[in-house]
Enzyme design. Sequence first.
Site, short mmCIF file in Angstrom:
data_model
loop_
_atom_site.label_atom_id
_atom_site.label_comp_id
_atom_site.label_asym_id
_atom_site.label_seq_id
_atom_site.Cartn_x
_atom_site.Cartn_y
_atom_site.Cartn_z
N HIS A 100 0.84 -1.20 0.00
CA HIS A 100 0.00 0.00 0.00
C HIS A 100 0.87 1.24 0.00
CE1 HIS A 100 0.69 -1.31 4.15
NE2 HIS A 100 0.66 -0.04 4.50
N HIS A 102 0.96 5.10 1.06
CA HIS A 102 0.33 6.16 1.84
C HIS A 102 0.48 7.46 1.05
CE1 HIS A 102 0.32 4.04 5.87
NE2 HIS A 102 1.29 3.36 5.27
P1 AMP Z 1 1.60 0.28 7.45
O1 AMP Z 1 2.15 0.60 8.83
O2 AMP Z 1 2.36 0.99 6.36
O3 AMP Z 1 1.46 -1.20 7.21
O4 AMP Z 1 0.18 0.95 7.40
C1 AMP Z 1 -1.01 0.28 7.57
C2 AMP Z 1 -2.05 1.36 7.61
O5 AMP Z 1 -3.33 0.76 7.43
C3 AMP Z 1 -2.11 2.14 8.93
O6 AMP Z 1 -1.89 3.52 8.67
C4 AMP Z 1 -3.52 1.87 9.43
O7 AMP Z 1 -4.11 2.99 10.06
C5 AMP Z 1 -4.26 1.49 8.17
N1 AMP Z 1 -5.42 0.62 8.37
C6 AMP Z 1 -5.46 -0.54 9.05
N2 AMP Z 1 -6.70 -1.06 9.02
C7 AMP Z 1 -7.45 -0.20 8.28
C8 AMP Z 1 -8.82 -0.18 7.88
N3 AMP Z 1 -9.68 -1.16 8.24
N4 AMP Z 1 -9.25 0.87 7.13
C9 AMP Z 1 -8.41 1.85 6.77
N5 AMP Z 1 -7.10 1.88 7.11
C10 AMP Z 1 -6.64 0.87 7.87
#
Ligand code: AMP
Length: 137
Positions: A100, A102
């Site tokens: 993903h 950001h």
């Molecule tokens: P990472 O630390 O780069 O793996 O980021 C994962 C991101 O996913 C975090 O910023 C979380 O806030 C986001 N996240 C986790 N679950 C959800 C969800 N159900 N809907 C939207 N964002 C999410």
Amino acid sequence: MAQECIFCRIIKGEIPCSKVYENNSLLAFLDIAPLSQGHCLLVPKEHVVRPDTCPSHILIALTQQIGPLAKAIITTAKTDSYNVLVNCGRNAGQLVDHLHLHIIPRFTSDNALSHCPPGKYPPGRMEELAHLIGQSL
Ligand code: AMP
Ligand code: ZN
């Protein structure tokens, strides 16, 4: 694993999200714990973990969408600044093992991302590392 992956479940519609954009291969939605208002995640619909193990057609689709999505985010957020961030691996802060991007709109003094003090190399190490990385490609 794809079956248990939270982003795969969002893509399948099993878990709700605040959808921003969707096409055949990509989904963009708001991050549930935003670093700033409008913080979006852009994900491929196929379960892949990180860029170094991801087929290039997925990376191409993702990168083609960064510009239009970032433009829409900053227009809506009324700013001209944003970060594009990909965390890969636990040491880099990757919590969800589904690739993903950001896209984080940034505002004056928002302190959204803390800054690390810059490091430095001992003599010769910079040239050595550049050579070693280049050889590994
Ligand atoms: P990472 O630390 O780069 O793996 O980021 C994962 C991101 O996913 C975090 O910023 C979380 O806030 C986001 N996240 C986790 N679950 C959800 C969800 N159900 N809907 C939207 N964002 C999410
Ligand atoms: Zn997944």
